[in-house]
Design a protein around this motif. Structure first.
Motif, PDB file in Angstrom:
ATOM      1  N   ASP A   1     -30.905 134.947 163.074  1.00 31.54           N
ATOM      2  CA  ASP A   1     -31.940 134.496 162.145  1.00 31.54           C
ATOM      3  C   ASP A   1     -32.731 135.686 161.625  1.00 31.54           C
ATOM      4  O   ASP A   1     -33.130 135.720 160.464  1.00 31.54           O
ATOM      5  CB  ASP A   1     -32.886 133.526 162.857  1.00 31.54           C
ATOM      6  CG  ASP A   1     -32.172 132.255 163.272  1.00 31.54           C
ATOM      7  OD1 ASP A   1     -31.718 131.519 162.384  1.00 31.54           O
ATOM      8  OD2 ASP A   1     -32.034 132.011 164.488  1.00 31.54           O
TER       9      ASP A   1
ATOM     10  N   THR B   1     -33.149 129.177 169.313  1.00 33.03           N
ATOM     11  CA  THR B   1     -33.898 129.222 168.053  1.00 33.03           C
ATOM     12  C   THR B   1     -35.240 129.916 168.243  1.00 33.03           C
ATOM     13  O   THR B   1     -36.000 129.451 169.090  1.00 33.03           O
ATOM     14  CB  THR B   1     -34.192 127.785 167.555  1.00 33.03           C
ATOM     15  OG1 THR B   1     -33.019 126.996 167.683  1.00 33.03           O
ATOM     16  CG2 THR B   1     -34.642 127.800 166.114  1.00 33.03           C
ATOM     17  N   PRO B   2     -35.518 130.960 167.511  1.00 33.97           N
ATOM     18  CA  PRO B   2     -34.579 131.688 166.665  1.00 33.97           C
ATOM     19  C   PRO B   2     -33.738 132.650 167.496  1.00 33.97           C
ATOM     20  O   PRO B   2     -34.085 132.969 168.631  1.00 33.97           O
ATOM     21  CB  PRO B   2     -35.526 132.471 165.734  1.00 33.97           C
ATOM     22  CG  PRO B   2     -36.727 132.745 166.584  1.00 33.97           C
ATOM     23  CD  PRO B   2     -36.872 131.546 167.496  1.00 33.97           C
TER      24      PRO B   2
END
Ligand SMILES: [Zn+2]
Ligand SMILES: [Zn+2]
Length: 353
Positions: A215, A194-195
């Motif tokens: 993302d 993430t991301p």
């Protein structure tokens, strides 16, 4: 009176030398013990095939191309109990010597005498393929054959994320979003990175990365977008970066995008004479880890298990018959469809019809 020859004649795409691929017809040999005969249904065309045909990836002249294979078992030799006739299978396309230092150390993928199917041993771009039963992995019967053929690149990507040590909650940057880069994006997401940021110079590839769960996607030629990607890490850089293109330019950029203490993985197949400029002081002072990842050591079974979780149906496939290989290769090079396949038994069979 001579016995009539009832053996089936099959057509195969053979690599005759750089720039020379021929559709040939021949008679299938009988199976040896522990071998199975497959009817290939979908065979992926990838950068490696392009490099073989282009002459920059060494392959055995006369070999049948195709290492990303999904097929149905049509005959099993003596002693071959798994898979069974009728099973849909994917092939782990390597043969190892079993006797060298690496084979004996559990690192078969680094074997000094490794031979790849579709490179040095006959591959799957044919109406028939013979492999040891040991390297044919059974797929769930409802698997779409072209998706099943992606087990090979997926298995390579599983090894890549193992090597890179993708960690939940850490940022991941995948540079290059061809089919393998897109699988790395999906895997990164499944693992909790993430991301997940994907970089590619081509809009169609950035769109693919988006569909596979990135993302954020960026064009790495645009300094503004690079800065935006770095901003997502608080300006510190990425703990994990992959060069999924295989290029000195991309590797050099990957090193600049890594944060202090970061890991950079070389995953794409670069030209053997491509040389990157790496500053030793950079590796030293930022304590970077530079890694390589090659093929798929014991990750094929994990790829089979992961297959339904990766969203591979988001890829747009294109199919070509054995007589359309030049067009298939041209489409692979253009990159305007997500993934190109040779469908030796026709498009309907590759789609699971
Ligand atoms: Zn491949
Ligand atoms: Zn070996």
């Amino acid at each position: 009176m001579p016995t009539p020859d009832t053996r089936v004649r099959t057509r195969s795409l053979r690599f005759a030398g750089p720039g020379d691929v021929r559709l040939t017809a021949g008679t299938d040999r009988a199976l040896a013990p522990h071998e199975v005969r497959l009817r290939p249904l979908a065979v992926g065309v990838c950068g490696t095939d392009a490099h073989i045909v282009g002459g920059s990836f060494p392959a055995e002249p006369g070999v049948v191309l195709g290492h990303e294979v999904c097929g149905r078992v049509v005959e099993a030799g003596d002693g071959a109990t798994t898979p069974r006739v009728g099973d849909l299978v994917t092939v782990e396309p390597h043969d190892y010597c079993t006797a060298c230092t690496w084979c004996r150390a559990g690192q078969e993928h680094l074997c000094s005498a490794k031979r790849g199917y579709g490179v040095r041993l006959d591959g799957g771009m044919a109406e028939s393929m013979i492999v040891p039963a040991r390297i044919a992995y059974v797929l769930p019967p409802d698997t779409v054959p072209w998706v099943g053929a992606l087990c090979e690149p997926v298995a390579c990507c599983v090894h890549a994320v193992d090597r890179l040590g993708v960690v939940a909650g850490e940022a991941l940057l995948v540079m290059g979003s061809g089919p393998a880069g897109a699988v790395l994006v999906a895997l990164g997401r499944l693992l909790g990175a993430t991301p997940v940021v994907a970089a590619d110079t081509r809009e169609a590839r950035r769109d693919l990365a988006r569909r596979m769960g990135a993302d954020v996607v960026i064009d790495p030629r645009d300094p503004e977008q690079l800065r935006h990607a770095l901003d997502l890490t608080g300006g510190e850089g990425f703990p994990a970066v992959v060069d999924a293109v295989g290029s000195s330019t991309v590797l050099e950029q990957a090193l600049t995008m890594a944060r202090r203490g970061g890991r950079v993985l070389e995953f794409g197949v670069a030209a053997p004479d491509d040389v990157a400029a790496v500053r030793p002081h950079d590796l030293f002072s930022r304590e970077l880890t530079l890694l390589g990842s090659v093929i798929n050591p014991w990750t094929h079974q994990r790829a089979v298990a992961l297959l339904p979780r990766l969203g591979l149906e988001h890829l747009t496939p294109a199919f070509y018959g054995l007589d359309g290989f030049d067009d298939a290769l041209a489409a692979q090079r253009r990159g305007d469809v997500d993934k190109v396949f040779v469908a030796p038994a026709g498009e309907a069979a590759a789609l699971g019809g």
